[in-house]
Design an enzyme around this catalytic site. Structure first.
Site, PDB file in Angstrom:
ATOM      1  N   HIS A 106       0.883  -1.160   0.116  1.00  0.00           N
ATOM      2  CA  HIS A 106       0.268   0.015   0.119  1.00  0.00           C
ATOM      3  C   HIS A 106       0.694   1.388   0.040  1.00  0.00           C
ATOM      4  O   HIS A 106       0.379   2.194   0.363  1.00  0.00           O
ATOM      5  CB  HIS A 106      -0.939  -0.194   0.956  1.00  0.00           C
ATOM      6  CG  HIS A 106      -2.217  -0.877   0.774  1.00  0.00           C
ATOM      7  ND1 HIS A 106      -2.141  -1.972   0.159  1.00  0.00           N
ATOM      8  CD2 HIS A 106      -3.476  -0.534   0.813  1.00  0.00           C
ATOM      9  CE1 HIS A 106      -3.525  -2.384   0.077  1.00  0.00           C
ATOM     10  NE2 HIS A 106      -4.439  -1.521   0.392  1.00  0.00           N
ATOM     11  N   ASP A 172      -5.923   5.053   9.610  1.00  0.00           N
ATOM     12  CA  ASP A 172      -7.592   5.253   9.417  1.00  0.00           C
ATOM     13  C   ASP A 172      -7.998   4.128   8.646  1.00  0.00           C
ATOM     14  O   ASP A 172      -9.191   3.933   8.884  1.00  0.00           O
ATOM     15  CB  ASP A 172      -7.440   6.681   8.441  1.00  0.00           C
ATOM     16  CG  ASP A 172      -7.193   7.956   9.179  1.00  0.00           C
ATOM     17  OD1 ASP A 172      -7.343   7.818  10.375  1.00  0.00           O
ATOM     18  OD2 ASP A 172      -6.954   8.793   8.355  1.00  0.00           O
ATOM     19  N   GLU A 282      -9.743  14.421  14.579  1.00  0.00           N
ATOM     20  CA  GLU A 282      -8.839  14.636  12.913  1.00  0.00           C
ATOM     21  C   GLU A 282      -9.521  15.898  12.446  1.00  0.00           C
ATOM     22  O   GLU A 282     -10.199  16.685  13.144  1.00  0.00           O
ATOM     23  CB  GLU A 282      -9.109  13.404  12.314  1.00  0.00           C
ATOM     24  CG  GLU A 282      -8.032  12.293  12.303  1.00  0.00           C
ATOM     25  CD  GLU A 282      -7.710  11.467  11.265  1.00  0.00           C
ATOM     26  OE1 GLU A 282      -8.438  11.452  10.280  1.00  0.00           O
ATOM     27  OE2 GLU A 282      -7.179  10.251  11.323  1.00  0.00           O
TER      28      GLU A 282
HETATM   29  P1  FAD Z   1       4.070  -1.688   2.148  1.00  0.00           P
HETATM   30  O1  FAD Z   1       3.597  -0.742   1.327  1.00  0.00           O
HETATM   31  O2  FAD Z   1       4.309  -3.158   1.443  1.00  0.00           O
HETATM   32  O3  FAD Z   1       5.621  -1.619   2.631  1.00  0.00           O
HETATM   33  C1  FAD Z   1       6.057  -0.157   3.036  1.00  0.00           C
HETATM   34  C2  FAD Z   1       7.670  -0.113   3.556  1.00  0.00           C
HETATM   35  O4  FAD Z   1       7.926  -0.933   4.523  1.00  0.00           O
HETATM   36  C3  FAD Z   1       8.533  -0.895   2.233  1.00  0.00           C
HETATM   37  O5  FAD Z   1       9.710  -0.081   2.219  1.00  0.00           O
HETATM   38  C4  FAD Z   1       8.624  -2.272   2.801  1.00  0.00           C
HETATM   39  O6  FAD Z   1       9.813  -2.923   2.223  1.00  0.00           O
HETATM   40  C5  FAD Z   1       8.587  -2.017   4.202  1.00  0.00           C
HETATM   41  N1  FAD Z   1       8.186  -3.170   4.833  1.00  0.00           N
HETATM   42  C6  FAD Z   1       7.022  -3.970   4.646  1.00  0.00           C
HETATM   43  N2  FAD Z   1       6.893  -4.846   5.656  1.00  0.00           N
HETATM   44  C7  FAD Z   1       7.852  -4.735   6.511  1.00  0.00           C
HETATM   45  C8  FAD Z   1       8.446  -5.482   7.445  1.00  0.00           C
HETATM   46  N3  FAD Z   1       7.655  -6.621   8.124  1.00  0.00           N
HETATM   47  N4  FAD Z   1       9.649  -5.353   8.052  1.00  0.00           N
HETATM   48  C9  FAD Z   1      10.314  -4.173   7.898  1.00  0.00           C
HETATM   49  N5  FAD Z   1       9.959  -3.405   6.613  1.00  0.00           N
HETATM   50  C10 FAD Z   1       8.627  -3.682   5.889  1.00  0.00           C
HETATM   51  N6  FAD Z   1      -0.502   5.461   7.054  1.00  0.00           N
HETATM   52  C11 FAD Z   1      -0.992   6.135   8.261  1.00  0.00           C
HETATM   53  O7  FAD Z   1       0.163   6.181   9.205  1.00  0.00           O
HETATM   54  N7  FAD Z   1      -2.013   6.353   8.576  1.00  0.00           N
HETATM   55  C12 FAD Z   1      -3.096   6.051   7.981  1.00  0.00           C
HETATM   56  O8  FAD Z   1      -4.283   6.624   8.333  1.00  0.00           O
HETATM   57  C13 FAD Z   1      -2.907   5.612   6.972  1.00  0.00           C
HETATM   58  N8  FAD Z   1      -3.933   5.427   5.745  1.00  0.00           N
HETATM   59  C14 FAD Z   1      -3.814   4.784   4.607  1.00  0.00           C
HETATM   60  C15 FAD Z   1      -4.999   4.514   3.843  1.00  0.00           C
HETATM   61  C16 FAD Z   1      -4.955   3.844   2.816  1.00  0.00           C
HETATM   62  C17 FAD Z   1      -6.075   3.731   1.815  1.00  0.00           C
HETATM   63  C18 FAD Z   1      -3.685   3.569   2.165  1.00  0.00           C
HETATM   64  C19 FAD Z   1      -3.393   2.896   0.639  1.00  0.00           C
HETATM   65  C20 FAD Z   1      -2.422   3.678   3.257  1.00  0.00           C
HETATM   66  C21 FAD Z   1      -2.576   4.299   4.238  1.00  0.00           C
HETATM   67  N9  FAD Z   1      -1.676   4.514   4.941  1.00  0.00           N
HETATM   68  C22 FAD Z   1      -1.605   5.315   6.351  1.00  0.00           C
HETATM   69  C23 FAD Z   1      -0.199   4.383   4.686  1.00  0.00           C
HETATM   70  C24 FAD Z   1       0.460   3.057   5.215  1.00  0.00           C
HETATM   71  O9  FAD Z   1       1.036   3.336   6.312  1.00  0.00           O
HETATM   72  C25 FAD Z   1       1.560   2.779   4.124  1.00  0.00           C
HETATM   73  O10 FAD Z   1       1.184   2.403   2.919  1.00  0.00           O
HETATM   74  C26 FAD Z   1       2.553   1.821   4.804  1.00  0.00           C
HETATM   75  O11 FAD Z   1       3.408   1.607   3.759  1.00  0.00           O
HETATM   76  C27 FAD Z   1       1.838   0.345   4.957  1.00  0.00           C
HETATM   77  O12 FAD Z   1       1.488  -0.277   3.997  1.00  0.00           O
HETATM   78  P2  FAD Z   1       1.799  -1.769   3.864  1.00  0.00           P
HETATM   79  O13 FAD Z   1       1.583  -2.456   4.922  1.00  0.00           O
HETATM   80  O14 FAD Z   1       1.154  -2.190   2.757  1.00  0.00           O
HETATM   81  O15 FAD Z   1       3.470  -1.832   3.731  1.00  0.00           O
END
Ligand code: FAD
Length: 524
Positions: A106, A172, A282
């Protein structure tokens, strides 16, 4: 070629490559054999490593739909040791390959991608190992959950609620992974009261860039603990996190208050995060061309829309108070007391009652709706900023009013703005927030969705204009989910934390194997 034409051309090429490479899912790799990371263990290639086009396709895109990087392969680990083995193989090789943990993908700018390297599909851990979420502790010492880094927060919520408990700090949207949000910060309307999610972690298991599996906490291997939290995946892969839990409430009172005046809006927000009243605060913009949210009834919506048309822009304060059955008779009175003295527009206060679960999972319905009409998997040129409190009025005038409102475009996603108390952020962690000594800072999230590449280019240019305005006006913003191309930009972003960030990289990932998609140590 002008900047805008270049962006158009870039996007066009992006789509052409996309359609070319992925024409036949499941077919053989579209790149030469010489790109194989030679040091990959054979058994990984045989079993858990997928190099099919269909696997590559998923791992080479993300929610942002802007960047595309093709990895060599995707590891589907069934145990922590599968991941450890992969990292060790790279580290021990004379030609190390890059590795990116992919949570739920994400990110919006390719942060979980690994060009020509290996993406670790963290989600496959949850299907192959039992008990990746366990609830422990007791009422005198406190409760906590041990959670796999691959777990989605929605799963953490559902499992902990079975025992009447829940984490205290949220995002969120809950279809994000624990490892992914802890690599950033994890913020929402609860952050002012409990700190970001990274401030609510007691312990972690982390596989470093050397392939060592290390347990760390504030008292044990604290350098690694502090490095990883907010560390953008640069120091290790989180395989387990111990998350603070508290007793979960049953229900919430959910309030939205409308303001015409930005200074009254922020004054009330700041007041509400300074008192013991609400559990979540918020705020967001309502533009005159934006339909008001479904939180409001149809008649309330038309009232709000006509006020927005008169005023051009409105500010909506959103707050929530948790409650349980034992205060069911007094909660409305308590709520009225908190609202007394606030300066929202008369007649523009709206309330709702919801379960705690439905409130926390509020974005899911919106996601399902957007998915059903094909508007979820579109480009997302997001801009997320932390802004010094003392400059938020200037930011409102220069950005919300002069750039966004004057463009008179209908908003294409929520624009959030709310203050966060600084005191629960830990400066020894890698996360970056404004470098001043003010007790609060603001978060602004411009969560744009683009219809097509032309729309994307316009929004991306607007983001650049906003950053340039901040730069010229001396508003020292910090990007949340930062993305930069040049080393100097990263140095400026990290500011006083740059040296320690580098030292920690040399200590925990000296061969620069992990999360190359962040482009910090491989920037121009
Ligand atoms: P990924 O996008 O898959 O990874 C993000 C990063 O972390 C990459 O660099 C990856 O290599 C690394 N990573 C992933 N897993 C691990 C692990 N286990 N150990 C070490 N590194 C790792 N964020 C907020 O703070 N507040 C919000 O309210 C919020 N709302 C959101 C709403 C939506 C609809 C979306 C799409 C995103 C939102 N986000 C929010 C953003 C979200 O926190 C980031 O997208 C974050 O990257 C988490 O997504 P993911 O778990 O898919 O991680």
């Amino acid at each position: 070629m002008g900047h805008s034409n270049m962006l158009h051309a870039y996007f066009l090429i992006h789509f052409i490559i996309n359609s070319f490479v992925f024409i036949t899912p499941g077919s053989s790799r579209p790149w030469p054999h010489t790109l194989f990371p030679s040091s990959l263990p054979n058994e990984a290639i045989d079993t858990n490593l997928c190099t099919d086009t269909s696997c590559i396709k998923i791992a080479s895109s993300d929610y942002g739909n802007i960047i595309q990087e093709l990895p060599f392969g995707v590891l589907y680990p069934s145990s922590v040791s599968d991941i450890k083995h992969l990292v060790e193989s790279s580290y021990n090789s004379t030609t190390p390959f890059t590795i990116a943990a992919r949570g739920n993908g994400h990110s919006v700018r390719g942060q979980a991608m690994a060009k020509d390297g290996v993406v670790v599909n963290m989600g496959s851990m949850s299907s192959n190992e039992n008990e990746r979420i366990s609830v422990n502790g007791n009422s005198s010492l406190g409760f906590y959950a041990d959670v796999g880094g691959e777990q989605l927060w929605i799963n953490v919520l559902e499992t902990t609620l079975e025992q009447g408990l829940a984490p205290v700090s949220w995002t969120d949207y809950l279809y994000l992974t624990v490892g992914g949000t802890l690599s950033n910060a994890g913020i929402s309307g609860q952050s002012s009261f409990h700190g970001p999610q990274i401030s609510n972690v007691l312990e972690m298991d982390v596989i470093t860039g050397k392939g060592d599996l290390i347990t760390c906490s504030k008292n044990m291997n604290s350098d690694l603990f502090n490095a990883v939290l907010g560390g953008l995946g640069q120091f290790g892969i989180i395989t387990r996190a111990r998350i603070v839990l508290d007793k979960a409430p049953n229900r919430v009172k959910w309030v939205r208050l409308i303001y015409k005046d930005f200074s009254k809006f922020t004054k009330d927000q700041e007041h509400l995060i300074s008192i013991d009243g609400f559990d979540y605060v918020e705020g967001s913009l309502i533009m005159k061309n934006t339909p008001a949210s479904d939180f409001f009834s149809p008649s309330d919506k038309s009232m709000i829309n006509s006020l927005a048309s008169e005023n051009g822009i409105l500010y909506c304060l959103e707050a929530v108070k948790y409650y349980d059955d034992h205060i069911i008779n007094t909660i409305d009175e308590e709520l009225e007391m908190i609202l007394t003295g606030l300066s929202f527009e008369s007649g523009f206060s709206f309330k709702k009652d919801a379960t705690f679960f439905d409130f926390l999972n509020r974005v899911r319905d919106e996601e399902l709706l957007l998915q059903s009409i094909g508007l979820w998997d579109v480009p997302h040129p997001w801009l997320n900023l932390f802004i010094p409190r003392s400059r938020i009025m200037d930011f409102n005038e220069g950005v919300f009013v002069d750039i966004i409102q004057k463009q008179n475009r209908s908003s294409s996603g929520p624009f959030l703005v709310y203050p966060i108390n600084r005191k629960k952020w830990d400066d020894s962690m890698s996360v970056v927030i404004p470098e001043d000594d003010e007790d609060m800072f603001y978060t602004v999230a411009l969560l744009n969705s683009a219809k097509d590449y032309k729309d994307w280019a316009i929004m991306d240019e607007q983001n650049t204009e906003i950053l340039q305005f901040c730069d010229k006006s001396g508003i020292k913003v910090k990007q949340y989910f930062p993305h930069y191309k040049k080393k100097e930009e990263w140095m400026k972003h990290f500011g006083k934390k740059w040296d320690i960030f580098n030292e920690r990289k040399a200590q925990f990932d000296p061969k620069m194997i992990l999360s190359p998609g962040q482009r910090i140590f491989n920037s121009e």
